[in-house]
Design an enzyme around this catalytic site. Structure first.
Site: not given
Length: 271
Positions: A53, A64
């Site tokens: 990815e 994140d």
């Protein structure tokens, strides 16, 4: 040029035939530089990742943790653009023949143009897109463009997702389902936990799509644990950390290859 949705499916099916989980790596484009990022993604695939990815760096990456946020910040300060993300996908796929997806928040795609983004990703040989913050109810425009260009649309499910919600998400997703192993942000963890196993089981009750688990896996032992119940093991922060901690790019690339090999061995020795 059509996207590589079929290639993604065949790689996941091959791993299943080999009685193992697929290894999926993640790295943001433009980190530590655009050229360095291309080399790092390629090294991950050469080292043992089945699928990769490529992240589209974002200024507000809600999913994140600090490690990937640091990498995103380095990429953004380096001037990374969507064209660089597409180039990273193109070059990594061309070098290895492996499926390469883009992982991105929705806002950059919406601003760039849904049709334009899908067309360029497919032309680069991309296999699909992971969209962690795009609600299923608002995804029709993207899904139509993705289907037209042969791209997977991968949605993220979480331990908090109720069964009826899981069914709604998996009914329209393609490629695979990204199962977040825990509530929280990306980052390495001491253990992956039982929540992930339960989520995979509940998700499988709603779909025949492969279920890949991400968030928290950082070594071969954890990869083996997750491979015992998931179709794929997704690793991001641990790869980013190898590059962040390295004194130079060449050392970082060696570290990335070494980690990919360790994780690849892990997914092959599922309990």
């Amino acid at each position: 040029m059509a996207g590589n949705l079929e290639l993604l499916g065949s790689v996941l099916a091959k791993a299943k035939d080999e009685n193992r989980a697929a290894l999926v790596g993640y790295l943001p484009a433009g980190f530590p530089s655009v050229d360095g990022g291309v080399r790092a993604v390629t090294a991950m695939l050469e080292g043992g990742c089945d699928i990769v990815e490529v992240g589209l760096p974002h200024s507000d990456p809600v999913l994140d943790g600090p490690v990937i946020q640091t990498a995103d910040d380095i990429a953004l300060r380096g001037g990374v653009r969507i064209a660089d993300v597409i180039r990273t996908v193109r070059d990594a796929h061309a070098a290895t023949g492996a499926p390469v997806l883009c992982m991105t928040y929705w806002n950059p795609v919406d601003r760039y143009g849904v049709e334009r983004f899908a067309a360029e990703l497919a032309e680069a040989g991309g296999a699909g897109c992971i969209l962690p913050d795009l609600p299923v109810e608002e995804s029709e425009a993207w899904r139509k463009a993705a289907e037209q260009h042969g791209l997977a649309t991968v949605f993220v499910v979480a331990p908090s997702s109720r069964d009826e919600r899981l069914a709604k998400i998996t009914a329209v997703g393609t490629g695979f389902v990204y199962a977040a192993s825990l509530m929280g942000v990306t980052g390495t963890r001491a253990s992956v936990g039982e929540q992930a196993k339960d989520l995979v089981g509940r998700t499988r009750g709603t779909t025949d799509l492969p279920v890949c688990v991400g968030l928290g896996v950082s070594n071969g032992e954890q990869a083996a644990e997750v491979a015992g119940f998931a179709d794929g093991v997704i690793v991001g922060s641990a790869f980013v950390k190898r590059l962040l901690d390295a004194p130079d790019l060449e050392s970082g690339l060696a570290g990335v290859r070494e980690l990919a090999a360790e994780l690849a061995a892990g997914v092959r020795r599922r309990p």
